[in-house]
Design a protein around this motif. Structure first.
Motif, PDB file in Angstrom:
ATOM      1  N   LYS A  64       1.785  13.312  -9.629  1.00  0.00           N
ATOM      2  CA  LYS A  64       3.162  12.899  -9.919  1.00  0.00           C
ATOM      3  C   LYS A  64       3.165  11.417 -10.274  1.00  0.00           C
ATOM      4  N   ARG A  65       4.037  11.046 -11.150  1.00  0.00           N
ATOM      5  CA  ARG A  65       4.144   9.671 -11.618  1.00  0.00           C
ATOM      6  C   ARG A  65       5.103   8.931 -10.706  1.00  0.00           C
ATOM      7  N   VAL A  66       4.675   7.754 -10.188  1.00  0.00           N
ATOM      8  CA  VAL A  66       5.474   6.982  -9.252  1.00  0.00           C
ATOM      9  C   VAL A  66       5.784   5.616  -9.871  1.00  0.00           C
ATOM     10  N   LYS A  67       7.066   5.213  -9.795  1.00  0.00           N
ATOM     11  CA  LYS A  67       7.517   3.932 -10.359  1.00  0.00           C
ATOM     12  C   LYS A  67       7.492   2.874  -9.261  1.00  0.00           C
ATOM     13  N   HIS A  68       6.933   1.699  -9.569  1.00  0.00           N
ATOM     14  CA  HIS A  68       6.888   0.581  -8.633  1.00  0.00           C
ATOM     15  C   HIS A  68       7.556  -0.619  -9.290  1.00  0.00           C
ATOM     16  N   THR A  69       8.247  -1.411  -8.480  1.00  0.00           N
ATOM     17  CA  THR A  69       8.853  -2.645  -8.993  1.00  0.00           C
ATOM     18  C   THR A  69       8.601  -3.764  -7.991  1.00  0.00           C
ATOM     19  N   SER A  70       8.551  -4.998  -8.502  1.00  0.00           N
ATOM     20  CA  SER A  70       8.452  -6.171  -7.628  1.00  0.00           C
ATOM     21  C   SER A  70       9.206  -7.313  -8.291  1.00  0.00           C
ATOM     22  N   GLY A  71       9.632  -8.262  -7.479  1.00  0.00           N
ATOM     23  CA  GLY A  71      10.360  -9.410  -8.001  1.00  0.00           C
ATOM     24  C   GLY A  71      11.830  -9.135  -8.126  1.00  0.00           C
ATOM     25  N   GLY A  73      15.559 -10.307 -10.451  1.00  0.00           N
ATOM     26  CA  GLY A  73      16.166 -10.898 -11.647  1.00  0.00           C
ATOM     27  C   GLY A  73      15.282 -10.803 -12.876  1.00  0.00           C
ATOM     28  N   SER A  74      15.095 -11.972 -13.572  1.00  0.00           N
ATOM     29  CA  SER A  74      14.332 -11.967 -14.821  1.00  0.00           C
ATOM     30  C   SER A  74      12.826 -11.879 -14.589  1.00  0.00           C
ATOM     31  N   SER A  75      12.395 -12.144 -13.335  1.00  0.00           N
ATOM     32  CA  SER A  75      10.956 -12.070 -13.060  1.00  0.00           C
ATOM     33  C   SER A  75      10.551 -10.708 -12.489  1.00  0.00           C
ATOM     34  N   LYS A  76      11.390  -9.726 -12.689  1.00  0.00           N
ATOM     35  CA  LYS A  76      11.108  -8.368 -12.186  1.00  0.00           C
ATOM     36  C   LYS A  76       9.976  -7.741 -12.994  1.00  0.00           C
ATOM     37  N   ARG A  77       9.039  -7.113 -12.269  1.00  0.00           N
ATOM     38  CA  ARG A  77       7.912  -6.476 -12.921  1.00  0.00           C
ATOM     39  C   ARG A  77       7.890  -5.008 -12.518  1.00  0.00           C
ATOM     40  N   THR A  78       7.669  -4.102 -13.450  1.00  0.00           N
ATOM     41  CA  THR A  78       7.639  -2.658 -13.196  1.00  0.00           C
ATOM     42  C   THR A  78       6.313  -2.099 -13.672  1.00  0.00           C
ATOM     43  N   TRP A  79       5.735  -1.192 -12.869  1.00  0.00           N
ATOM     44  CA  TRP A  79       4.520  -0.486 -13.280  1.00  0.00           C
ATOM     45  C   TRP A  79       4.523   0.914 -12.691  1.00  0.00           C
ATOM     46  N   TYR A  80       3.730   1.774 -13.238  1.00  0.00           N
ATOM     47  CA  TYR A  80       3.663   3.176 -12.836  1.00  0.00           C
ATOM     48  C   TYR A  80       2.249   3.521 -12.408  1.00  0.00           C
ATOM     49  N   THR A  82      -0.187   7.068 -10.886  1.00  0.00           N
ATOM     50  CA  THR A  82      -0.254   8.514 -10.753  1.00  0.00           C
ATOM     51  C   THR A  82      -0.853   8.830  -9.396  1.00  0.00           C
ATOM     52  N   GLU A  83      -0.136   9.619  -8.590  1.00  0.00           N
ATOM     53  CA  GLU A  83      -0.614   9.983  -7.257  1.00  0.00           C
ATOM     54  C   GLU A  83      -0.950  11.466  -7.228  1.00  0.00           C
TER      55      GLU A  83
END
Length: 152
Positions: A64-71, A73-80, A82-83
């Protein structure tokens, strides 16, 4: 106007309660019967074998694909990522045999001298405990019970 609606509802509720009580009395569920024990009868449960699907739990590996975020406002970073997971479901695997109840067991008592000629020598369906009580009595002994139903 409100009083009229409440009175109408109360009357409808009373009629419903009386209809249910009359129905129970007609079935014999609410009235006691008294008379002399004539005989008893036990009708055994009737069963047969039946077949139904045999369901088993089948699991297989999956992802399954899992979405991760950190930060913020404008410095928000998103990555995915697979688990690995297990995907399970219920699947049919053959059939199984089971015992089906076609007709449940019935316990019956017949009374004499009930008080009305039309009710003499009538079979009454009773619970097992009433049937066992009747088994411990002699024919002709007085007995009082609430039948579950007329007829056997």
């Amino acid at each position: 106007m409100r009083h009229h609606i409440r009175a109408t509802r109360r009357a409808a509720l009373t009629v419903t309660v009386l209809a249910v009580a009359a129905g129970l009395a007609a079935c014999g569920g609410a009235q006691k019967v008294s008379g002399r024990l004539d005989t008893t009868r036990h009708v055994a449960e009737v069963t047969s074998l039946g077949k139904r699907p045999h369901m088993v739990r089948s699991c297989r590996p999956g992802t399954k694909r899992v979405k991760h975020t950190s930060g913020r406002g404008s410095s928000k970073r998103t990555w995915y990522t697979t688990e690995n997971t297990s995907v399970c479901s219920s699947v049919q695997k053959g059939t199984e045999t089971y015992r089906r109840v076609d007709s449940p067991a019935r316990w019956c008592v017949r009374l004499d001298d009930v008080g009305r000629k039309s009710r003499d020598d009538v079979w009454y369906r009773v619970g097992k405990s009433v049937y066992l009580d009747a088994q411990n009595l002699d024919s002709g002994d007085r007995m009082t019970f609430s039948p579950e139903h007329d007829g056997c």
